[in-house]
Design a protein around this motif. Structure first.
Motif, PDB file in Angstrom:
ATOM      1  N   ALA A   1       0.833  -1.205   0.000  1.00  0.00           N
ATOM      2  CA  ALA A   1       0.000   0.000   0.000  1.00  0.00           C
ATOM      3  C   ALA A   1       0.867   1.254   0.000  1.00  0.00           C
ATOM      4  CB  ALA A   1      -0.941  -0.012   1.203  1.00  0.00           C
ATOM      5  N   ALA A   2       1.941   1.262   0.793  1.00  0.00           N
ATOM      6  CA  ALA A   2       2.834   2.426   0.853  1.00  0.00           C
ATOM      7  C   ALA A   2       3.536   2.643  -0.487  1.00  0.00           C
ATOM      8  CB  ALA A   2       3.865   2.241   1.969  1.00  0.00           C
TER       9      ALA A   2
ATOM     10  N   LEU B   1      -0.452   4.706  -7.679  1.00  0.00           N
ATOM     11  CA  LEU B   1      -1.031   3.567  -8.383  1.00  0.00           C
ATOM     12  C   LEU B   1      -1.964   2.865  -7.409  1.00  0.00           C
ATOM     13  CD1 LEU B   1      -0.998   1.417 -10.730  1.00  0.00           C
ATOM     14  CD2 LEU B   1       0.939   0.383  -9.540  1.00  0.00           C
ATOM     15  N   PRO B   2      -3.263   2.817  -7.689  1.00  0.00           N
ATOM     16  CA  PRO B   2      -4.170   2.133  -6.770  1.00  0.00           C
ATOM     17  C   PRO B   2      -3.764   0.666  -6.592  1.00  0.00           C
ATOM     18  CG  PRO B   2      -5.402   3.385  -8.407  1.00  0.00           C
ATOM     19  CD  PRO B   2      -3.962   3.393  -8.839  1.00  0.00           C
ATOM     20  N   LEU B   3      -3.777   0.206  -5.348  1.00  0.00           N
ATOM     21  CA  LEU B   3      -3.411  -1.173  -5.056  1.00  0.00           C
ATOM     22  C   LEU B   3      -4.297  -2.140  -5.837  1.00  0.00           C
ATOM     23  CD1 LEU B   3      -1.733  -3.215  -3.449  1.00  0.00           C
ATOM     24  CD2 LEU B   3      -3.348  -2.938  -1.555  1.00  0.00           C
ATOM     25  N   SER B   4      -5.571  -1.820  -5.948  1.00  0.00           N
ATOM     26  CA  SER B   4      -6.492  -2.698  -6.691  1.00  0.00           C
ATOM     27  C   SER B   4      -6.076  -2.824  -8.155  1.00  0.00           C
ATOM     28  CB  SER B   4      -7.925  -2.180  -6.587  1.00  0.00           C
ATOM     29  OG  SER B   4      -8.019  -0.879  -7.134  1.00  0.00           O
TER      30      SER B   4
ATOM     31  N   LEU C   1      -2.999  -5.147  -8.360  1.00  0.00           N
ATOM     32  CA  LEU C   1      -3.379  -6.544  -8.189  1.00  0.00           C
ATOM     33  C   LEU C   1      -4.149  -7.066  -9.396  1.00  0.00           C
ATOM     34  CD1 LEU C   1      -4.307  -6.520  -4.403  1.00  0.00           C
ATOM     35  CD2 LEU C   1      -2.181  -7.294  -5.474  1.00  0.00           C
ATOM     36  N   HIS C   2      -4.971  -6.226 -10.001  1.00  0.00           N
ATOM     37  CA  HIS C   2      -5.703  -6.625 -11.203  1.00  0.00           C
ATOM     38  C   HIS C   2      -4.725  -6.970 -12.330  1.00  0.00           C
ATOM     39  CE1 HIS C   2      -8.684  -6.689 -14.396  1.00  0.00           C
ATOM     40  NE2 HIS C   2      -7.925  -5.837 -15.059  1.00  0.00           N
ATOM     41  N   HIS C   3      -3.734  -6.113 -12.547  1.00  0.00           N
ATOM     42  CA  HIS C   3      -2.760  -6.353 -13.610  1.00  0.00           C
ATOM     43  C   HIS C   3      -1.896  -7.576 -13.317  1.00  0.00           C
ATOM     44  CE1 HIS C   3      -3.786  -2.954 -16.043  1.00  0.00           C
ATOM     45  NE2 HIS C   3      -3.675  -2.138 -15.011  1.00  0.00           N
ATOM     46  N   VAL C   4      -1.537  -7.763 -12.058  1.00  0.00           N
ATOM     47  CA  VAL C   4      -0.747  -8.942 -11.678  1.00  0.00           C
ATOM     48  C   VAL C   4      -1.544 -10.213 -11.954  1.00  0.00           C
ATOM     49  CG1 VAL C   4       0.218 -10.194  -9.698  1.00  0.00           C
ATOM     50  CG2 VAL C   4       0.744  -7.773 -10.018  1.00  0.00           C
ATOM     51  N   ALA C   5      -2.821 -10.208 -11.596  1.00  0.00           N
ATOM     52  CA  ALA C   5      -3.663 -11.374 -11.851  1.00  0.00           C
ATOM     53  C   ALA C   5      -3.767 -11.653 -13.353  1.00  0.00           C
ATOM     54  CB  ALA C   5      -5.057 -11.165 -11.254  1.00  0.00           C
ATOM     55  N   SER C   6      -3.896 -10.618 -14.151  1.00  0.00           N
ATOM     56  CA  SER C   6      -3.955 -10.780 -15.605  1.00  0.00           C
ATOM     57  C   SER C   6      -2.650 -11.349 -16.153  1.00  0.00           C
ATOM     58  CB  SER C   6      -4.241  -9.443 -16.293  1.00  0.00           C
ATOM     59  OG  SER C   6      -5.505  -8.968 -15.925  1.00  0.00           O
TER      60      SER C   6
ATOM     61  N   GLY D   1      -2.701   2.036 -16.147  1.00  0.00           N
ATOM     62  CA  GLY D   1      -3.431   3.251 -15.828  1.00  0.00           C
ATOM     63  C   GLY D   1      -4.118   3.871 -17.019  1.00  0.00           C
ATOM     64  N   GLU D   2      -3.808   3.393 -18.218  1.00  0.00           N
ATOM     65  CA  GLU D   2      -4.435   3.930 -19.418  1.00  0.00           C
ATOM     66  C   GLU D   2      -5.839   3.353 -19.523  1.00  0.00           C
ATOM     67  OE1 GLU D   2      -3.540   2.846 -23.833  1.00  0.00           O
ATOM     68  OE2 GLU D   2      -2.074   4.306 -23.138  1.00  0.00           O
TER      69      GLU D   2
END
Length: 140
Positions: A54-55, A62-65, A68-73, A131-132
């Motif tokens: 988070a820090a 960059l929102p944590l969500s 995590l979304h991009h990492v999951a993808s 972020g795009e």
């Protein structure tokens, strides 16, 4: 090929930082994390706690969500098997038989992963950035 979560997170954090043209030192100061530890997290050597992630995300704006979304993808793209890959892609071309790194991968993925360790597994270089916002058409 198995991708560890800490490696995928580290790759995405480094990707976000380098896209912003920021140094490890700058982000570590803003996040109040030691430079060495941040470097270890980016290289996938250390598993960051949720507070630390988070820090770092706050420091990168960059929102944590989103991270995590991009990492999951990313992980999902690498772990697809030939049985889960679609026969055709949106433009109608056959997608079967495209081998890259010993796995069949779809031709359509999101985000620019060109500098990630996952890159050799991808079938082509991607052009969108983290972020795009995708351009969408709204019909009423």
């Amino acid at each position: 090929m198995t991708v560890l979560l800490r490696e995928a997170i580290g790759d995405r954090l480094r990707h976000a930082r380098t896209n912003q043209r920021r140094t490890l030192r700058e982000v570590s100061r803003t996040a109040r994390v030691s430079l060495g530890y941040l470097s270890e997290v980016e290289r996938g050597r250390k598993e960051a706690s949720s507070e630390l992630l988070a820090a770092i995300c706050d420091a990168l704006e960059l929102p944590l969500s989103e991270l995590l979304h991009h990492v999951a993808s990313d992980i999902g793209a690498v772990q697809q098997t030939p049985d889960t890959v679609p026969d055709t892609v949106p433009d109608g071309r056959s997608d079967r038989g495209k081998l890259e790194g010993g796995r069949v991968l779809p031709s359509t993925l999101s985000d620019d992963l060109s500098d990630l360790r996952l890159q050799p597994m991808l079938s082509h270089r991607l052009t969108s950035k983290i972020g795009e916002t995708p351009k969408a058409v709204v019909a009423a």
